[in-house]
Design an enzyme around this catalytic site. Structure first.
Site, short mmCIF file in Angstrom:
data_model
loop_
_atom_site.label_atom_id
_atom_site.label_comp_id
_atom_site.label_asym_id
_atom_site.label_seq_id
_atom_site.Cartn_x
_atom_site.Cartn_y
_atom_site.Cartn_z
N ASN A 282 0.81 -1.22 0.00
CA ASN A 282 0.00 0.00 0.00
C ASN A 282 0.84 1.28 0.00
OD1 ASN A 282 -2.47 1.77 0.98
ND2 ASN A 282 -0.86 2.03 2.50
N TYR B 239 3.64 8.89 -11.46
CA TYR B 239 2.70 8.14 -10.61
C TYR B 239 1.91 7.13 -11.46
CZ TYR B 239 -1.04 7.50 -7.12
OH TYR B 239 -1.95 6.98 -6.22
N ILE C 188 -9.79 9.16 -2.83
CA ILE C 188 -10.04 8.77 -1.44
C ILE C 188 -9.53 9.85 -0.50
CG2 ILE C 188 -9.73 6.93 0.29
CD1 ILE C 188 -11.07 5.94 -2.33
#
Ligand code: NAD
Length: 247
Positions: free
Chosen positions: A92, A157, A190
């Site tokens: 993660n 990214y 998120i």
């Protein structure tokens, strides 16, 4: 649901990773979080301890930089000698260093690729053999919808997150015969420290593109991670958890 299972969650000291770690602990797992910030690690560990559902459950925090191969290898070796085996690995930990390609430094390219993608090589390589010996294991890689559709200003990214997807599908094929599953979650937008830095008008523009009409919460991703951790016939998949953002 995860009684007697042991899980590693990288970047588990904050945001999505902490929420995954907490949900796994609430479901009976031993959980080890990897992080780089000692203060945040101590605070997260406190929360994990409070979430335990039985006395035998162990929770632990390791200060380890996931982009450093030797550091990861040594940390995982120590954990294997303590816990015997690791059943679930959640990759993660992740960072952004956004800029248009014209202005993107080599340093920002390398750092994002190292923390987001090389880290996955580091942890998976260290755990592949032990999981094969144990004849089972579950790998969950937290990618991003940006790895599916790209985004201006995030070439580094997006490349790291798309790379993660190719890596995961390859690993799923390599390790399926040994009972090891590997899947990706692709979160949308998120609410965490990673996204709180965005200007209000950018946030509002993003919400307009989400059919479910709200920003996601770390727990939305944690629920998906728990599902994948307990779904015995799913491997090599990318589960978008994005309120419909990239349908
Ligand atoms: P966050 O910044 O809140 O947390 C990131 C975590 O990773 C922190 O605990 C940090 O300490 C850890 N970390 C960073 N570099 C590390 C390193 N070198 N070694 C070990 N740990 C390190 O971010 P978040 O929003 O919770 O993101 C978690 C993951 O979800 C990331 O991989 C991110 O790319 C992905 N993601 C987030 C969103 C979002 O909207 N927040 C969307 C898509 C994907």
């Amino acid at each position: 649901m995860l009684n007697r299972k042991t899980a590693i969650v990288t970047g588990g000291t904050a945001g999505i990773g902490k929420e995954i770690a907490l949900l796994f602990v609430k479901n009976g797992a031993n959980v080890i979080i990897f992080g780089t910030n000692r203060d945040r690690a101590a605070a997260a560990l406190h929360e994990l301890e409070a979430a335990r559902v039985n006395d035998s459950q162990k929770v632990l925090c390791q200060i380890a930089n996931v982009s450093k191969t030797k550091e990861v290898e040594e940390t995982i070796q120590t954990l294997l000698s303590t816990f015997g085996q690791i059943d679930i690995l959640v990759n993660n930990a992740g960072i952004t260093r956004d800029n248009l390609l014209m202005k993107m430094s080599e340093e920002d390219w390398d750092e994002v690729l190292d923390v987001n993608l090389k880290s996955v090589y580091n942890t998976c390589k260290s755990l592949a053999r032990p999981m094969m010996k144990a004849k089972g294991g579950c790998i969950i890689n937290i990618s991003s919808v940006i790895g599916l559709v790209g985004n201006a200003g995030q070439a580094n990214y997006a490349a790291s997150k798309a790379g993660m997807i190719g890596f995961t599908k390859s690993l799923a094929k390599e390790l399926a015969s040994r009972g090891i599953r590997a899947n990706c979650i692709a979160p949308g937008y998120i609410e965490t420290q990673m996204t709180e830095v965005l200007p209000q008008q950018v946030k509002e523009a993003v919400i307009e593109k989400i059919p479910l009409g709200r920003i996601g919460k770390p727990n939305d991703i944690a629920q998906a991670a728990l599902f994948l951790a307990t779904a015995p016939y799913i491997t090599g998949q990318v589960l978008a958890v994005d309120g419909g953002m990239v349908i």
